[in-house]
Design an enzyme around this catalytic site. Sequence first.
Site, PDB file in Angstrom:
ATOM      1  N   HIS A  65       2.224   0.116   4.930  1.00 54.65           N
ATOM      2  CA  HIS A  65       2.985  -0.296   3.749  1.00 54.65           C
ATOM      3  C   HIS A  65       2.526   0.480   2.512  1.00 54.65           C
ATOM      4  O   HIS A  65       3.331   0.906   1.678  1.00 54.65           O
ATOM      5  CB  HIS A  65       2.790  -1.806   3.549  1.00 54.65           C
ATOM      6  CG  HIS A  65       3.335  -2.343   2.275  1.00 54.65           C
ATOM      7  ND1 HIS A  65       2.540  -2.616   1.192  1.00 54.65           N
ATOM      8  CD2 HIS A  65       4.602  -2.645   1.904  1.00 54.65           C
ATOM      9  CE1 HIS A  65       3.301  -3.072   0.207  1.00 54.65           C
ATOM     10  NE2 HIS A  65       4.538  -3.109   0.605  1.00 54.65           N
ATOM     11  N   GLU A  68       3.979   3.869   2.596  1.00 53.63           N
ATOM     12  CA  GLU A  68       5.402   3.801   2.202  1.00 53.63           C
ATOM     13  C   GLU A  68       5.530   3.876   0.678  1.00 53.63           C
ATOM     14  O   GLU A  68       6.337   4.636   0.143  1.00 53.63           O
ATOM     15  CB  GLU A  68       6.021   2.501   2.726  1.00 53.63           C
ATOM     16  CG  GLU A  68       7.441   2.250   2.244  1.00 53.63           C
ATOM     17  CD  GLU A  68       7.710   0.780   2.003  1.00 53.63           C
ATOM     18  OE1 GLU A  68       7.411  -0.044   2.896  1.00 53.63           O
ATOM     19  OE2 GLU A  68       8.195   0.451   0.900  1.00 53.63           O
ATOM     20  N   GLU A 140       1.237  -7.360  -5.870  1.00 57.57           N
ATOM     21  CA  GLU A 140       2.304  -7.751  -4.934  1.00 57.57           C
ATOM     22  C   GLU A 140       1.776  -8.788  -3.943  1.00 57.57           C
ATOM     23  O   GLU A 140       2.444  -9.775  -3.633  1.00 57.57           O
ATOM     24  CB  GLU A 140       2.791  -6.499  -4.192  1.00 57.57           C
ATOM     25  CG  GLU A 140       4.005  -6.710  -3.329  1.00 57.57           C
ATOM     26  CD  GLU A 140       4.459  -5.407  -2.665  1.00 57.57           C
ATOM     27  OE1 GLU A 140       4.899  -5.477  -1.501  1.00 57.57           O
ATOM     28  OE2 GLU A 140       4.361  -4.338  -3.297  1.00 57.57           O
TER      29      GLU A 140
END
Length: 427
Positions: A65, A68, A140
Amino acid sequence: MNRIDYPEIDESVYRHQCDNGLDVFIIQKPGYSKKFVTYTTKYGSMDDHFRVDGEAFNVPDGIAHFLEHKMFEKEEGDVFNLFSKHGASANAFTSYDRTSYLFSTTESFEKNLALLMNMVEQPYFTEETVAREVGIINEEIKMYQDNPGYKLYFETLNQMYHNLPVKTDIAGTEESISQITSDHLFLCHRTFYHPSNMVLILVGDFDVDPLIEYIDGHQGERNVDGRPEIERILPEEPKDIVKQRSVLEMDVEETRVMLGFKHHQDSTDASERLRRDLSMMFALDMVFGEQSEYYYELMEKGLIDDSFSFSHIEEAAFSHVLFAANTEETEAFAGEIRRIGDAVKDSGFFTEEKLTVQKREIIGDYLSSLNSPEYIANQYTKYYLDGYDLYRLPEIIDEITINEVEKHFIDVMDSRYMVECILKPHE
């Protein structure tokens, strides 16, 4: 290049493999003005332990992630702005087993395709930008930790799974993220973003031969050689669950409960997994769907409302069923789900007539979805990486028997492997 025609659904797919190993699929949609593209690596959150050409590596949780996020940042700035400048909408996502980058556009297609390929293929990491990203992703992670649905979901997975990384947040943890370095990112990009581990899928109205020639030319200029031998290493997972019941308290207004039925897979054959997944989808809809007698029974008893949901997850490394509902009667809800699960077994509940209705509905939904380039690209990618063909789905659905539906339901809905997780307001 091979062309595969599917006359029964009036679709054509062109398949081509570049010399460097990249698989390319062009799915023709004549008359469509929108073009949708996904560029996907077979690399997800569960790939934190792997062997490349015989050498083993362990990397921090959440790195797929993290990678990404970082692929959109280049020395000259944020690539999102360039997609927008060329009239395209871009995005990306990471799942357990893959990372996809995508864009849709009705203009400047070739410029946007080049932008996508260059963005994914050319890493740019520095210690300074990696450190900055740690802070962004940590925020996040904290945001998701404050989300009740998210918290309930991962707590349920942690009650089911001892070792499999499916129980770990796809974004990782604050601790694991802080361990990621630019060397980790270069290693994972070099390994998993190799063209032989990736697939490019294009949906729209294309002039196929010039498009293949353009992609071939672009890939040829990369001068990527060799094809790494990648072996994913997963820990052994016991058949039993970790903990049967747990209670969480958060700042919420309603009590919500999630039940999980862990299923130990005896076979990892791709075809068997697809048939089991479809069979369970049919079975769950027959028993607990909004048209079923048991759904109305649960409603009349006040144990569920519109928040009631259920799902079946069938992946190569794990399989389970989840139920969730807002209810104060958590014990009664769990008891009724168990009771209904037992009541339908060997009772003649599953019938050919019900299965025919289910098949008709899912085929109708499937055919409607084929009007969506986004659905086609994303689902074609998923089915391809799982070893299936999206356009062969109706044939497999037609072959599913009522005996399979009943057998898989009995196998999966085993209350010995059921967990119960309750999220309630602070007392």
